[in-house]
Design an enzyme around this catalytic site. Structure first.
Site, PDB file in Angstrom:
ATOM      1  N   CYS A   1      37.296   3.026  19.400  1.00 17.47           N
ATOM      2  CA  CYS A   1      38.714   3.269  19.189  1.00 17.47           C
ATOM      3  C   CYS A   1      39.057   4.701  19.558  1.00 17.47           C
ATOM      4  O   CYS A   1      38.231   5.449  20.072  1.00 17.47           O
ATOM      5  CB  CYS A   1      39.078   3.011  17.719  1.00 17.47           C
ATOM      6  SG  CYS A   1      38.547   1.392  17.115  1.00 17.47           S
TER       7      CYS A   1
ATOM      8  N   LEU B   1      40.271  -0.637  19.353  1.00 15.98           N
ATOM      9  CA  LEU B   1      39.637  -1.594  20.245  1.00 15.98           C
ATOM     10  C   LEU B   1      38.827  -2.514  19.352  1.00 15.98           C
ATOM     11  O   LEU B   1      37.819  -2.103  18.770  1.00 15.98           O
ATOM     12  CB  LEU B   1      38.729  -0.891  21.258  1.00 15.98           C
ATOM     13  CG  LEU B   1      37.914  -1.802  22.181  1.00 15.98           C
ATOM     14  CD1 LEU B   1      38.836  -2.592  23.098  1.00 15.98           C
ATOM     15  CD2 LEU B   1      36.919  -0.996  23.005  1.00 15.98           C
ATOM     16  N   ALA B   2      39.270  -3.733  19.186  1.00 18.47           N
ATOM     17  CA  ALA B   2      38.643  -4.651  18.240  1.00 18.47           C
ATOM     18  C   ALA B   2      37.333  -5.189  18.801  1.00 18.47           C
ATOM     19  O   ALA B   2      37.316  -5.856  19.837  1.00 18.47           O
ATOM     20  CB  ALA B   2      39.600  -5.806  17.921  1.00 18.47           C
ATOM     21  N   VAL B   3      36.231  -4.880  18.117  1.00 17.44           N
ATOM     22  CA  VAL B   3      34.892  -5.315  18.532  1.00 17.44           C
ATOM     23  C   VAL B   3      34.218  -6.121  17.431  1.00 17.44           C
ATOM     24  O   VAL B   3      33.553  -7.116  17.688  1.00 17.44           O
ATOM     25  CB  VAL B   3      34.024  -4.097  18.920  1.00 17.44           C
ATOM     26  CG1 VAL B   3      32.579  -4.506  19.176  1.00 17.44           C
ATOM     27  CG2 VAL B   3      34.595  -3.410  20.158  1.00 17.44           C
TER      28      VAL B   3
ATOM     29  N   GLY C   1      33.857   4.076  16.784  1.00 12.74           N
ATOM     30  CA  GLY C   1      32.431   3.946  17.055  1.00 12.74           C
ATOM     31  C   GLY C   1      31.840   2.676  16.500  1.00 12.74           C
ATOM     32  O   GLY C   1      32.551   1.726  16.164  1.00 12.74           O
ATOM     33  N   GLU C   2      30.525   2.685  16.406  1.00 15.34           N
ATOM     34  CA  GLU C   2      29.781   1.560  15.857  1.00 15.34           C
ATOM     35  C   GLU C   2      28.650   2.088  14.988  1.00 15.34           C
ATOM     36  O   GLU C   2      27.878   2.952  15.415  1.00 15.34           O
ATOM     37  CB  GLU C   2      29.180   0.691  16.971  1.00 15.34           C
ATOM     38  CG  GLU C   2      30.174   0.134  17.973  1.00 15.34           C
ATOM     39  CD  GLU C   2      31.103  -0.912  17.375  1.00 15.34           C
ATOM     40  OE1 GLU C   2      30.807  -1.418  16.267  1.00 15.34           O
ATOM     41  OE2 GLU C   2      32.133  -1.208  18.012  1.00 15.34           O
TER      42      GLU C   2
ATOM     43  N   SER D   1      24.018   0.374  28.271  1.00 17.15           N
ATOM     44  CA  SER D   1      23.670   1.231  29.398  1.00 17.15           C
ATOM     45  C   SER D   1      22.337   1.943  29.136  1.00 17.15           C
ATOM     46  O   SER D   1      21.965   2.175  27.988  1.00 17.15           O
ATOM     47  CB  SER D   1      24.782   2.269  29.619  1.00 17.15           C
ATOM     48  OG  SER D   1      24.401   3.231  30.570  1.00 17.15           O
ATOM     49  N   GLY D   2      21.653   2.329  30.199  1.00 17.26           N
ATOM     50  CA  GLY D   2      20.369   3.025  30.083  1.00 17.26           C
ATOM     51  C   GLY D   2      20.480   4.533  30.050  1.00 17.26           C
ATOM     52  O   GLY D   2      19.477   5.236  30.195  1.00 17.26           O
TER      53      GLY D   2
END
Length: 604
Positions: free
Chosen positions: A2, A51-53, A78-79, A372-373
């Site tokens: 978000c 941003l709905a996750v 964030g997460e 992503s790496g």
């Protein structure tokens, strides 16, 4: 993922400033296209773009809890990957949850542990908590700085936001820079943690929290790397890295929206993709990027010895992903640059930001979350300069080497005022003093600990910032498993001789995923994010440089020595860290564009 914004002022009544708070928040709409929220009190205001996750219907923000007559308010981006574990702990302590979101876990974690909440979090995040009872604002950023958080302190309070534009939308802040900031403007990797080139605009440093109360602004660390003796043998080390990485990727696969992976065909992204595929019963979607005409125009360089596309295709077939190549037309890069600049609010990396912007735009058409790496090279030791004796032992940042500095192209009077060589030495010496040394360690082992630590500062922060800004401009959340702090804490203490046990870069990682990857990928040399070698694009950059050097309206032109710029533009020799001289000079064009478009004055 978000966007957050806010304002604390202990003198002004912010209930009369709703329009300004709304403008600060609205500028972040691309970070959070799904919902907007705002909470305003007399001395604190928090805004949020969502941003709905996770928990699509239940995670609206700012999230408020009322305790003892006071409001505790959270605006979070964030997460937190261990939120389910934390939810169980908090439930056992008597907390009742109204949603299934990680946002509420963070809020109730604060109610339980206060600022010590940060010690329990595992993830990527930046958030603000206003504690009405204490009249205190808490700003927090994750340990490696994956998610951004900017702030502008002033005598009576503070402005903050996920991007500079949120702060710039408030009339209390005026965008200015100085000649002293030119080294960082030309090479953002030189920035110290928390530093920006704008006067009085800072970032919360990775692994830090900022407290704001009536006594002022106070920033303190809550996490740092610690050096310890590594006692595991090689087999145990490889197995531990595999277990940690598998656990991290598994945690980061949790989402209530479509998820994909970014697959370049290199060791790092292929390892993440292979592990991610094990958590999917159906096909996993993957994406790579390349430039039109690359087969004919590609030129091998130390940092880009091979093209990605053949390896990405091979890896996708081996793992079984539904793979899509995003092909960028070099002729259209200039058209994308204004959009990349609007996403970053600071000078871009030219073609690299523009192509990544296009890549993420296409990814977002299919997915809301991508893995992503990023960061494996900094964590495990993958860049070519880690293996060049003179560069490693040089008395400066290894990723700078002995290449030209763009500050060498300034007119003599400015160079005399800002003394860029001294500035570089001071920055290097400051960060070198912060290396967490290991007692008794010496020689190459001690030096490589320093080299890796230096790479985890400005270089990694800039790459993470670029990834965040170009992805969130499309409302795409990019997760980076190699930035998990528990993985980093373990790998940090693996001796360098073990990190290159097979005589190559990232030996431990290579061994840890050897059973998952095709042999060609396991043997592949490090190759950086693709660059275009298009003659047409190079000609366009050269034309823009010529215009800059003769444009009386250019804010940068009077600061540059045109003879030296043209000399460097004509250099066709090999360069370790850049594709060619046009790549090297791109920051001049992008700094000039930024100064113009954002109307930023440069003070002496």
């Amino acid at each position: 993922m978000c966007g957050i914004a806010g304002w604390v002022d202990f003198v002004r009544d912010l209930t009369t400033q709703r329009d300004t708070v709304r403008a600060m928040t609205a500028g972040l709409h691309r970070r959070g296209p799904d919902a907007e929220g705002m909470w305003v009190s007399p001395h604190a205001a928090l805004g949020h773009r969502r941003l709905a996750v996770l928990d699509i219907p239940g995670g609206r923000q700012p999230m408020v809890d009322r305790r003892a007559g006071a409001e505790i308010v959270l605006s979070y981006s964030g997460e937190v990957y261990n939120y389910r574990e934390l939810r169980r702990q908090l439930s056992a302590r008597g907390h009742n949850f109204r949603t299934s979101s990680d946002t509420e876990v963070v809020l109730r974690g604060y109610l339980e542990w206060g600022a010590a909440l940060v010690d329990h979090l595992r993830g990527m995040y930046a958030f603000a908590i206003w504690d009405g009872g204490r009249e205190e604002l808490l700003l927090v950023r994750d340990r490696l700085g994956v998610k951004p958080l900017y702030y502008h302190p002033y005598p009576d309070g503070i402005l903050f936001g996920s991007e500079p534009k949120a702060v710039m939308a408030n009339p209390r802040f005026t965008a200015r820079t100085s000649e002293q900031a030119l080294p960082v403007l030309f090479n953002p990797r030189l920035a110290m943690p928390g530093e920006t080139p704008l006067d009085d605009l800072r970032q919360v440093r990775p692994g830090h929290l900022v407290r704001v109360d009536r006594s002022g602004v106070h920033e303190t660390p809550y996490w740092r790397l610690v050096s310890r003796e590594h006692t595991d043998d090689e087999a145990t080390t490889v197995a531990t890295v595999r277990d940690l990485l598998a656990e991290v990727v598994g945690q980061q696969m949790v989402a209530d929206v479509p998820l994909c992976v970014l697959l370049s065909g290199g060791l790092d992204s292929t390892a993440v993709t292979a592990l991610a595929a094990r958590h999917r019963s159906g096909s996993l979607r993957s994406f790579s990027v390349d430039f039109a005409g690359a087969d004919a125009e590609f030129r091998a360089t130390p940092l880009r010895p091979e093209q990605d596309t053949p390896y990405a295709r091979l890896a996708a077939r081996h793992i079984g992903t539904a793979h899509q190549e995003v092909v960028v037309d070099p002729a259209g890069l200039d058209d994308l640059l204004p959009r990349a600049l609007a996403a970053r609010d600071l000078p871009t990396l030219g073609q690299f930001d523009a192509s990544m912007y296009q890549l993420f735009g296409e990814v977002r058409r299919h997915s809301t979350v991508a893995l992503s790496g990023e960061a494996a090279d900094e964590v495990f030791g993958g860049y070519p300069w880690f293996f060049d004796h003179d560069t490693v032992w040089g008395d400066t940042f290894p990723w700078l080497g002995n290449g030209i500095r763009l500050t060498d192209l300034l007119v003599p009077e400015i160079r005399a005022r800002i003394r860029p060589d001294d500035d570089e030495r001071d920055r290097y010496a400051t960060l070198l003093r912060q290396v967490p040394r290991l007692d008794g360690e010496s020689g190459l082992e001690a030096r490589m600990r320093a080299v890796l630590h230096l790479s985890l500062q400005g270089p990694l922060l800039y790459l993470l910032d670029r990834k965040d800004r170009m992805s969130m401009a499309h409302g795409l959340e990019v997760r980076v498993p190699f930035c998990d702090h528990r993985l980093l804490e373990y790998v940090w203490n693996i001796p360098w001789k073990m990190k290159i046990a097979d005589g190559r870069e990232k030996s431990v990682l290579r061994a840890a995923v050897a059973d998952l990857l095709p042999a060609e990928v396991l043997r592949r040399r490090k190759s950086a994010y693709p660059a275009t070698f298009s003659a047409e694009h190079g000609s366009a950059v050269r034309t823009r440089l010529d215009r800059l050097l003769t444009d009386p309206a250019s804010p940068l032109r009077p600061m540059l020595d045109p003879v030296r710029v043209r000399e460097v533009a004509g250099d066709t020799g090999p360069m370790m860290t850049v594709a060619d001289s046009m790549h090297l000079l791109l920051p001049l064009l992008e700094v000039d564009r930024w100064l113009r478009d954002y109307r930023v004055p440069v003070r002496t």
